[in-house]
Design a protein around this motif. Sequence first.
Motif, PDB file in Angstrom:
ATOM      1  N   SER A  74      32.680  39.410  41.971  1.00  0.00           N
ATOM      2  CA  SER A  74      33.569  40.595  42.353  1.00  0.00           C
ATOM      3  C   SER A  74      34.880  39.812  42.937  1.00  0.00           C
ATOM      4  O   SER A  74      34.941  38.966  43.712  1.00  0.00           O
ATOM      5  N   ARG A  75      36.135  40.320  42.768  1.00  0.00           N
ATOM      6  CA  ARG A  75      37.429  40.027  43.220  1.00  0.00           C
ATOM      7  C   ARG A  75      37.490  39.923  44.680  1.00  0.00           C
ATOM      8  O   ARG A  75      37.999  38.934  45.273  1.00  0.00           O
ATOM      9  N   LYS A  76      36.727  40.998  45.360  1.00  0.00           N
ATOM     10  CA  LYS A  76      36.813  41.115  46.812  1.00  0.00           C
ATOM     11  C   LYS A  76      36.138  39.846  47.258  1.00  0.00           C
ATOM     12  O   LYS A  76      36.520  38.821  48.398  1.00  0.00           O
ATOM     13  N   LYS A  77      34.907  39.386  46.807  1.00  0.00           N
ATOM     14  CA  LYS A  77      34.322  38.114  47.228  1.00  0.00           C
ATOM     15  C   LYS A  77      35.027  36.726  47.006  1.00  0.00           C
ATOM     16  O   LYS A  77      34.974  36.078  47.529  1.00  0.00           O
ATOM     17  N   CYS A  98      32.430  33.754  41.372  1.00  0.00           N
ATOM     18  CA  CYS A  98      31.845  34.994  42.237  1.00  0.00           C
ATOM     19  C   CYS A  98      31.940  36.151  41.503  1.00  0.00           C
ATOM     20  O   CYS A  98      32.849  36.052  40.584  1.00  0.00           O
ATOM     21  N   HIS A 131      41.546  35.666  40.049  1.00  0.00           N
ATOM     22  CA  HIS A 131      40.915  36.795  39.207  1.00  0.00           C
ATOM     23  C   HIS A 131      42.187  37.706  38.449  1.00  0.00           C
ATOM     24  O   HIS A 131      43.406  37.461  38.833  1.00  0.00           O
ATOM     25  N   LYS A 188      21.823  44.902  41.889  1.00  0.00           N
ATOM     26  CA  LYS A 188      23.352  45.258  41.832  1.00  0.00           C
ATOM     27  C   LYS A 188      23.811  45.337  40.138  1.00  0.00           C
ATOM     28  O   LYS A 188      24.144  46.009  39.552  1.00  0.00           O
ATOM     29  N   THR A 223      36.511  34.678  39.445  1.00  0.00           N
ATOM     30  CA  THR A 223      35.657  35.449  38.644  1.00  0.00           C
ATOM     31  C   THR A 223      35.607  34.628  37.574  1.00  0.00           C
ATOM     32  O   THR A 223      36.211  33.575  37.061  1.00  0.00           O
TER      33      THR A 223
END
Length: 731
Positions: free
Chosen positions: A244-247, A242, A266, A346, A292
């Motif tokens: 982003s870390r959030k994802k 992914c 990540h 993005k 990531t």
Amino acid sequence: MIETKKSLFDNLQNFFGFDNFKGEQEAIITNILSGNDTFVIMPTGGGKSMCYQLPALMTDGMAIVISPLIALMKNQVDQLRAFGGSDSIAHFLNSSLTKSEITKVKEDVLSGKTKLLYVAPESLTKQENIDFLRLNSVSFVAVDEAHCISEWGHDFRPEYRKIRQVISNIGENIPIIALTATATPKVQQDIQKNLQMNNATIYKSSFNRGNLFYEVRAKRNVLKEIVRFVKQHTGKSGIIYCLSRKKVEEVAEALSLNGVKALPYHAGLDAKVRADTQDRFLMEDVDVIVATIAFGMGIDKPDVRYVIHHDVPKSMEGYYQETGRAGRDGGEGVCLAFYSEKDIDKLQKFMKDKPVAEREIGTQILKEVIDYAESAVCRRKQILHYFGENFNEAGCNCMCDNCSATKQYFDAEAPLHKALSLMKKLGEKFDDHHIISVLMGVDNPQIHNYEHHLIEEFGSGKEEGINLWNSLMRQALLNNFVSKDIDHYGLLRLTKSGHAFLENPYTLRYVLNRPMGSTDDDDGDDAKHGGSAALDTVLLQMLKDQRKKIAKQKGLPPFVIFQDPSLEEMCTHYPISIDELKQISGVGSGKALKFGAPFIDLIKKYVEEHDIDRPVDMVIKSAANKSALKVYIIQNIDRHLSLEDIANSKGLSYEDIIREVESIVNSGTKLNLNYYIDEMIDEDRQEEVFDYFKSSEIDSIDEALVELGPNEYTREEMQLMRIKFMSELGN
């Protein structure tokens, strides 16, 4: 020479337990042992590390291995210590070590016990380390992940640019071996130039990984698709990337909720946690790592069975290297990527603030990814062409989604002649976007500046359509009628084959792209977004009857039990357990436990009697979807703050906050707003509205206002009372 060859095989057997070399390993190692600069371009899984490990163990002195990641160093040092039977044989020197650990490393190195020293490029450039390395006899320097040198590489690291200078400071005439798994012709050229090894012997293996299956899917309900895919491959190792870390956290949590042994990885996690996660993956305590791109470089796990890209990769090099971590043992390897135009938007926004030159490079690199994802041509052919290798798609053996699918062809002779003629006429000074814009008659500022709207070809290709021209230009490049000059903004030049075709055109057919179009990046259910799943009207009526029966028993209006959209969603997903029912929109944990059992029993019986094949989606559990705003509202209502104050603190209107509170209550969360309502509406009037809702068959504020008198209550009061009513009786 025979003696050297015998020594080589003896050492291979003694140190690593192998009887034979892989590919060109033997020739590469012999070249290094002869003291020559060596450039190795070998795909992931080809055995690059052996190319410098074995000669380091066989040569006097110590080899320095420059490596970009701590995880990679640790993994390789652990392996070498296991093979060599001594902890002193290999060490790493990087920022993760304590002072006492660094002292121990230096002692072992100075005593001559260490044969390989792994160094991060940042550590290498420190003067104290340069001074220390000068004290030692260095057999050669291995530059691993050498593509990091080039701005055209997918993982450019400025520190890599200083390596040549540092090597010269350590000693004279030290041989260099540079290694990479992903290098386009341009990147290869950059590596050799920067390391001043233009006379190096080059060993380039084919980039084709015949056991990997490549697939690109439009990004719709991606979280559910990933969970479904992983569940279908239960017990197999996989990596999910992914951006982003959030994802990363979100996907790992969703997998864990669904019984998959998955962990996130990540840079935001503690170094010890990351190291432990990597070890658990290698030891098979964990099946799936969600990461990531920091994860995987140099990880020697041969049986990764799938690599999934949740987000479109930033570059073809990155994509190739990451997918290359699948099936390194030659067994099954599935490479699944999800593609959305929103992802591209993005990535383009990320580049906006970068310097012009960097933005130009980034745009060209990203365009290759877009072309790859949207093209209907053999995926393998496109990947290999990107790395400067020609490939006949017949050799793909349907090991990609495009070769497995039914294709639509078009006669390419006339349009190709038209496009090549236009390129020649315009002096081969434009990219494909410009050529297509002229043919399609797009009068943008660039076209106008060059006065190309005035030439006869302007708009001559409108009839063929944009999709045909995109398909044609991609395949003209893949089939070497044109080449791309990446040093000059991706301008297209005619090749010998292109000029020959203009002189003597011939019949040829090209594949028409299947445009993916704009995709929905929402991870919610189709039913929540007006999806097209067929509604089971028979079941819907049965559920409504069930709702009416329960409502009568409890003395409540039917809409308090479950609202119509929730029943309709049950008719497309057929939930047969309380956990599955919780996934239905408008059904929180409280509602499911309070009213769910009879509905579950009814649906279960209905599914069995009608032999219904339920969607696998419904088995997929998701984490409670409470946005930060909803959590904030719930917390502040618990603290008895006024709705106006909560709204003001978040820059919302009063109408907005009421809508959010309604949404929270409708999805099954209980809220106590009595402290607020009691100040606005007296007890008698509250009771009157409460009694009305209790006896009403219709969930409508407009009807309530008409019934109770529009001049008696405001809409705001009625909304608040409906929220109180639904919260107290429905949740």
